[in-house]
Design an enzyme around this catalytic site. Structure first.
Site, PDB file in Angstrom:
ATOM      1  N   LYS A  87       4.401  17.203 -10.929  1.00 17.38           N
ATOM      2  CA  LYS A  87       2.949  17.061 -10.921  1.00 17.38           C
ATOM      3  C   LYS A  87       2.550  15.924 -11.858  1.00 17.38           C
ATOM      4  CE  LYS A  87      -1.084  20.130 -11.618  1.00 17.38           C
ATOM      5  NZ  LYS A  87      -1.460  21.529 -11.961  1.00 17.38           N
ATOM      6  N   SER A 161      -4.290  23.771  -8.897  1.00 14.60           N
ATOM      7  CA  SER A 161      -4.403  22.326  -8.945  1.00 14.60           C
ATOM      8  C   SER A 161      -3.110  21.623  -8.558  1.00 14.60           C
ATOM      9  CB  SER A 161      -4.820  21.882 -10.360  1.00 14.60           C
ATOM     10  OG  SER A 161      -3.831  22.261 -11.318  1.00 14.60           O
ATOM     11  N   SER A 185      -2.810  27.839 -10.927  1.00 12.73           N
ATOM     12  CA  SER A 185      -2.455  26.604 -10.233  1.00 12.73           C
ATOM     13  C   SER A 185      -1.010  26.542  -9.778  1.00 12.73           C
ATOM     14  CB  SER A 185      -2.755  25.398 -11.128  1.00 12.73           C
ATOM     15  OG  SER A 185      -4.134  25.319 -11.407  1.00 12.73           O
TER      16      SER A 185
END
Length: 618
Positions: A87, A161, A185
């Site tokens: 990420k 996210s 997330s």
């Protein structure tokens, strides 16, 4: 490279390991193919940065040096040549970190600790993935790089996210990826893409080198196609890190209960009118019962109150801190929905923060006490699944709904594992989560592996079935003594901290052989039972818990055991013999025989309305 061994979507870590160890796959060929695919590939909103020739050459040079350092022994590099994604709020040397905000970007000189540990095991970073900007959102739409769609239906959100990381794993582009999880997330995107999301105990995986969302509760998470792969990656990436002020040494890993499995479920369930999501969860509960689990409703109000605190309380000020300079100098650079959330920090004072922390601690204690005696809390990972269009039309309210079963987890210091559960009749995935007390990560994984093994679901969106050959889960609780406890040391009981403070972990719930009697001892505080074996018949099988106590702490634990209790050898219902609590015969003369209850917990429950706990042994 042999065309018969070219990696295909859905390869697990076991597949990659087998191909390399057989010599049928070479890392150079893999990276060459990935560079070519990225160079000519169509636009893909899951990625922010992708592998190029220069980075590929650097990866190969580093990998060759690591292989030489272990004399070519691939068993010492368990992730040798296996690609993964990170990420883009996690630092990778040689790649910019942007947190999905180009104006925030910086070039890290070193890897985040988790990335460094994975690379040390031979893994190859092949891209940085998209996210809700500054990891603020559960939808995957709050990014200047575009919304990341669900891998099963592009009209629907991927979840956030960690949207890009979940997407690339679900499509089989990499076998695992790193995300982060503050409010869910690392779990909601797993649910929406039919993959596994491991949300570890806070402090197990270092957050050093990670752009914070809420630094006090952030976790690095792992996405994978199987539970076994997710746990292997976490075991390699995890561990105490002195560079992270919130890192903490792990307690011994616990094994899941053998039988019976006890799962708590919320006494009230909310699906916001999504009948398919509700049907999928109720089917999952029924399947757990078929696996022998006992399902017990518990009061969900404390969980809901704590979940609301994360966004309706002063923790939003922690999110503000991460982007404070940019918000002051170039507020227009921040996504408008994210900016609106972060600017809400001005509503809270330092006094508000302390008051909220006091309430958080109270609720966390209530939640932890409620989960004592259970293997896990079973919840839908998300209550429903929205289209991208619906989220863009109502970005705050719909996002908030998605976190009702996830937001409380880190605030209560819990571990969680998101699992695939079903493909609904509209083609969308539905997921469940197992949530347990801190450091029960391995126990959750054992339950999760058992669950996943019985599902006829494809791996992610690849269409590939779950392979029969998978990585073995590591053994639990090495260098320990297994101890049977029967009374005040049971989970949730007053003396249980004498075990947990020494790193002891719950291994199993079971019963003794059917020739024991249980007594409520007189004048003991806290109230305690005495267990005695009978030679004359008339005994019964008594419920016990087996705890794995680290050898280093066992002697000091035994020293705290007061007379008339002691540690001896108990025989279990299946014939095993373990160390356990016994009672000197002289103390049983004035004690109440409670054998008929079958266990101390049942006795307390049966008499709670008749007498205060301190006098139950009278």
């Amino acid at each position: 490279m042999s065309t018969t061994c070219f990696p295909s979507p859905g390869w697990t870590i076991t597949d990659w390991q087998a191909a390399y160890r057989s010599g049928r796959l070479q890392a150079r060929d893999v990276l060459t193919a990935l560079v070519a695919a990225h160079a000519k590939g169509a636009a893909d909103t899951a990625w922010i940065s992708r592998l190029d020739a220069a980075r590929s050459d650097a990866l190969l040079t580093d990998l060759d040096a690591r292989l030489a350092a272990v004399d070519g022994d691939l068993s010492r590099l368990p992730l040798y040549g296996i690609p993964f994604a990170a990420k883009d709020n996690i630092d990778v040397a040689g790649w910019p970190t942007t947190a999905a905000c180009p104006e925030f970007a910086y070039q890290p000189a070193t890897d985040a600790t988790v990335v460094a540990r994975l690379r040390a095991a031979g893994a190859l970073v092949v891209g940085k993935t998209n996210l809700d900007q500054f990891a603020t959102g559960l939808v995957g739409t709050r990014s200047p790089h575009g919304a990341v769609p669900c891998a099963f239906d592009s009209r629907y959100v991927s979840g956030g996210s960690s949207s890009g990381s979940a997407s690339v794993v679900a499509r089989g582009l990499v076998p695992f990826a790193l995300g982060t999880d503050t409010a869910g997330s690392g779990r909601v995107p797993a649910s929406f893409n039919n993959i596994v999301g491991l949300k570890p105990t806070r402090g197990w995986l270092s957050s050093h080198g990670v752009v914070p969302a809420c630094r006090t509760v952030d976790c690095v998470s792992v996405f994978a196609l199987t539970v076994e792969d997710a746990l292997l990656v976490a075991d390699i990436a995890g561990g105490y890190d002195a560079a992270d002020a919130y890192s903490r040494p792990a307690l011994a890993a616990a094994a899941a209960a053998a039988a019976p499995i006890r799962l708590a479920v919320p006494d009230t369930l909310e699906f916001f009118g999504d009948a398919r999501a509700e049907a999928a969860f109720r089917a999952a509960m029924a399947r757990w019962q078929e696996l022998g689990a006992e399902i017990v409703p518990i009061d969900f109000a404390p969980f809901s109150e704590l979940a609301a605190l994360l966004y309706q309380g002063p923790w939003v000020a922690e999110r503000f801190a991460a982007a404070e300079i940019l918000l002051a100098s170039r507020p227009e650079a921040v996504h408008p929905v994210v900016r609106g959330i972060l600017e809400g920090a001005v509503r809270y004072s330092a006094a508000d923060a302390f008051k909220a922390e006091y309430r958080r601690a109270e609720l966390a204690r209530t939640i932890q006490d409620a989960l004592a005696g259970f293997d896990a809390l079973l919840v839908p990972t998300a209550p429903t699944h929205y289209t991208i269009a619906a989220v863009e039309a109502d970005p705050v309210a719909l996002n908030s709904r998605l976190g009702i079963y996830t937001n409380f987890t880190n605030l209560a210091d819990l571990a969680a594992l998101a699992l695939p559960a079903a493909l609904r009749d509209d083609g969308l995935p539905a997921g469940i989560s197992l949530i347990g007390l801190a450091w029960c990560d391995h126990a959750l994984a054992r339950l999760g592996a058992r669950w996943q093994a019985g599902l006829a679901l494809p791996l992610g969106a690849t269409g590939r079935p779950l392979p029969a050959e998978r990585l073995p889960l590591p053994p639990a609780a090495p260098a320990t003594i297994r101890l049977a406890v029967v009374g005040a040391h049971l989970s949730g009981m007053p003396l249980n901290p004498q075990l947990t403070s020494r790193g002891a972990t719950l291994a199993e719930r079971c019963r003794t052989a059917p020739d024991y009697r249980l007594y409520a001892l007189a004048d003991t505080v806290p109230a305690k039972p005495g267990l005695a074996r009978t030679e004359a018949g008339g005994g019964a099988a008594i419920e016990v818990e087996l705890w794995d106590v680290p050898i280093a702490g066992f002697a000091t634990f035994v020293a705290e055991v007061p007379p008339p209790l002691g540690i001896g050898t108990l025989t279990l219902e299946d014939g095993r013999q373990v160390k356990g609590f016994i009672c000197e015969p002289w103390a049983l003369a004035g004690a109440r025989d409670i054998t008929a209850y079958g266990g101390w917990r049942a006795f307390l429950a049966g008499t709670a309305t008749a007498a205060p706990a301190a006098s139950l042994a009278a």
